[in-house]
Design a protein around this motif. Sequence first.
Motif, short mmCIF file in Angstrom:
data_model
loop_
_atom_site.label_atom_id
_atom_site.label_comp_id
_atom_site.label_asym_id
_atom_site.label_seq_id
_atom_site.Cartn_x
_atom_site.Cartn_y
_atom_site.Cartn_z
N SER A 8 71.95 -63.21 32.76
CA SER A 8 70.86 -64.11 32.36
C SER A 8 69.52 -63.59 32.85
O SER A 8 68.52 -63.64 32.12
CB SER A 8 71.11 -65.51 32.92
OG SER A 8 72.28 -66.07 32.35
N TYR A 9 69.51 -63.06 34.08
CA TYR A 9 68.28 -62.47 34.63
C TYR A 9 67.82 -61.30 33.76
O TYR A 9 66.64 -61.21 33.39
CB TYR A 9 68.53 -62.02 36.06
CG TYR A 9 67.53 -61.02 36.57
CD1 TYR A 9 66.24 -61.40 36.94
CD2 TYR A 9 67.87 -59.66 36.68
CE1 TYR A 9 65.32 -60.46 37.40
CE2 TYR A 9 66.97 -58.72 37.14
CZ TYR A 9 65.69 -59.14 37.49
OH TYR A 9 64.78 -58.21 37.94
N THR A 28 75.02 -64.87 36.03
CA THR A 28 73.68 -65.04 36.60
C THR A 28 72.85 -63.78 36.43
O THR A 28 71.68 -63.83 36.04
CB THR A 28 73.78 -65.40 38.09
OG1 THR A 28 74.50 -66.63 38.23
CG2 THR A 28 72.39 -65.55 38.71
N PHE A 29 73.46 -62.62 36.72
CA PHE A 29 72.75 -61.35 36.60
C PHE A 29 72.43 -61.04 35.14
O PHE A 29 71.32 -60.56 34.82
CB PHE A 29 73.58 -60.23 37.22
CG PHE A 29 72.86 -58.92 37.32
CD1 PHE A 29 71.78 -58.77 38.17
CD2 PHE A 29 73.26 -57.83 36.55
CE1 PHE A 29 71.10 -57.55 38.26
CE2 PHE A 29 72.59 -56.62 36.64
CZ PHE A 29 71.51 -56.48 37.50
N PRO A 76 62.55 -60.42 41.53
CA PRO A 76 61.75 -61.50 40.94
C PRO A 76 60.40 -61.04 40.40
O PRO A 76 59.85 -61.66 39.50
CB PRO A 76 61.58 -62.48 42.11
CG PRO A 76 61.76 -61.66 43.34
CD PRO A 76 62.77 -60.62 42.98
N MET A 92 68.58 -58.47 41.82
CA MET A 92 67.61 -59.09 40.92
C MET A 92 66.23 -59.07 41.57
O MET A 92 66.06 -59.53 42.71
CB MET A 92 68.03 -60.54 40.60
CG MET A 92 69.28 -60.62 39.77
SD MET A 92 69.77 -62.30 39.33
CE MET A 92 70.40 -62.89 40.90
N TYR A 102 71.59 -54.51 30.80
CA TYR A 102 72.38 -55.69 30.42
C TYR A 102 73.74 -55.25 29.85
O TYR A 102 74.78 -55.80 30.20
CB TYR A 102 71.61 -56.53 29.39
CG TYR A 102 72.39 -57.70 28.83
CD1 TYR A 102 72.31 -58.95 29.45
CD2 TYR A 102 73.19 -57.56 27.70
CE1 TYR A 102 73.02 -60.03 28.95
CE2 TYR A 102 73.91 -58.64 27.20
CZ TYR A 102 73.81 -59.87 27.82
OH TYR A 102 74.53 -60.94 27.33
N SER A 133 66.52 -62.36 30.28
CA SER A 133 65.23 -63.04 30.29
C SER A 133 64.09 -62.09 30.67
O SER A 133 62.92 -62.39 30.39
CB SER A 133 65.26 -64.22 31.27
OG SER A 133 65.44 -63.76 32.61
N SER A 134 64.40 -60.96 31.29
CA SER A 134 63.35 -60.05 31.76
C SER A 134 62.45 -59.52 30.65
O SER A 134 61.22 -59.50 30.79
CB SER A 134 63.97 -58.89 32.55
OG SER A 134 64.52 -59.35 33.76
#
Length: 374
Positions: free
Chosen positions: A292-293, A289-290, A137, A135, A273, A296-297
Amino acid sequence: MWILEEGQILPYLRSHYPVFDQSGPVDIQCIGALEGEEKPREPDEGGLINYIFRVSNGKQSVIVKQGRSTSRKNDKIVLPIWRNRQEYETLRLRHAIVPQYTPETYYVDWENAIFLMEDVSDLAQVRKLLCSGVMLPRLAGPGGEFVAASTFYCSEFYLEAGLFRRLSACFRNSDMRSIMEDWVFLRDAPYLTHNGNPVLKQLIDRDESIRVCCYELRHKFMTQGEALIHGDLHTSNVFADEERLKVIDMEYTFAGPLCYDIGYFAASLLTQYCTACFRPFPSEGARRTFLSYLLSSPYFLMLNAPNPGYCAAPPSSSSMRRSWLYLATRSLRLGAPVLIWQVFSATARSAIVVSSVSPERWDAMAVEPALCAI
């Protein structure tokens, strides 16, 4: 035309780019070498059509890129060699706008369709990182900033109408953009022996409603020339780490829909995704978690796009015309217009210190020192 092979790299640099130090050991790597070649193939990094070499002496590292008349993966596919010039010019233009996100260019050789640029191998290809579950940031935010600044400041919404028309004419790029028109919207792959994902191709061919939508989108792509776009902005053409991001491969650039790049990039994130739903993860919690990342990107990509943040000081149109670039038309014999910047070094046919390269000597530009490659 000089066909550049690995054994010719050092002699070529000695004669064309002497600021590259060859006094000590020099390592040469062919990026994405094909089967049977000396270097092992690196998937995706070499692309499909160009010949790319990484040259390093321990202190300096440069990328040498040559565009030939045929594809690297299929010599039956004929391509315009001037695509190399288009990419060099759009790299320079975007580096003037968003230098923190665009590799620097050092030298160009029009005759042999070769240019030298900043090596970004200290960063990793975003597609590989995401496929490994990493991920980033600072992916969506800087990605949105790059798209916002590099398209808006080269758009009809910012530039004076006459200047934008000349910019569009300079980057008409009809041969390369036609590849994307057929591949992205109709799934007709120009480089491969198959058409990629056969399911998508079958859906387009068999479902009339989907086919109509594809042609409608293709029509917008072909006719809505609102801004100078990257044209192929996806995760394989973005290199990044936790702090930095660089965008490469701009040979498909042309004046297209303002929202195309950001939509294409968001789609490549959503593709990640979908594939992450089926890849193995250490645990289902890590997968969620991945996912969701990734989900949201695109939101943060769109959120940052209207707020470009830091970029090179946005000039007025008149300032841009004076200092960033000007457009000139070559003789009728040579044809297409050429995009020309002010260069702070003498040309081969001029002894002045600061010169603007005229249409008569646009192909005799001097070497640009690789200050940022040291």
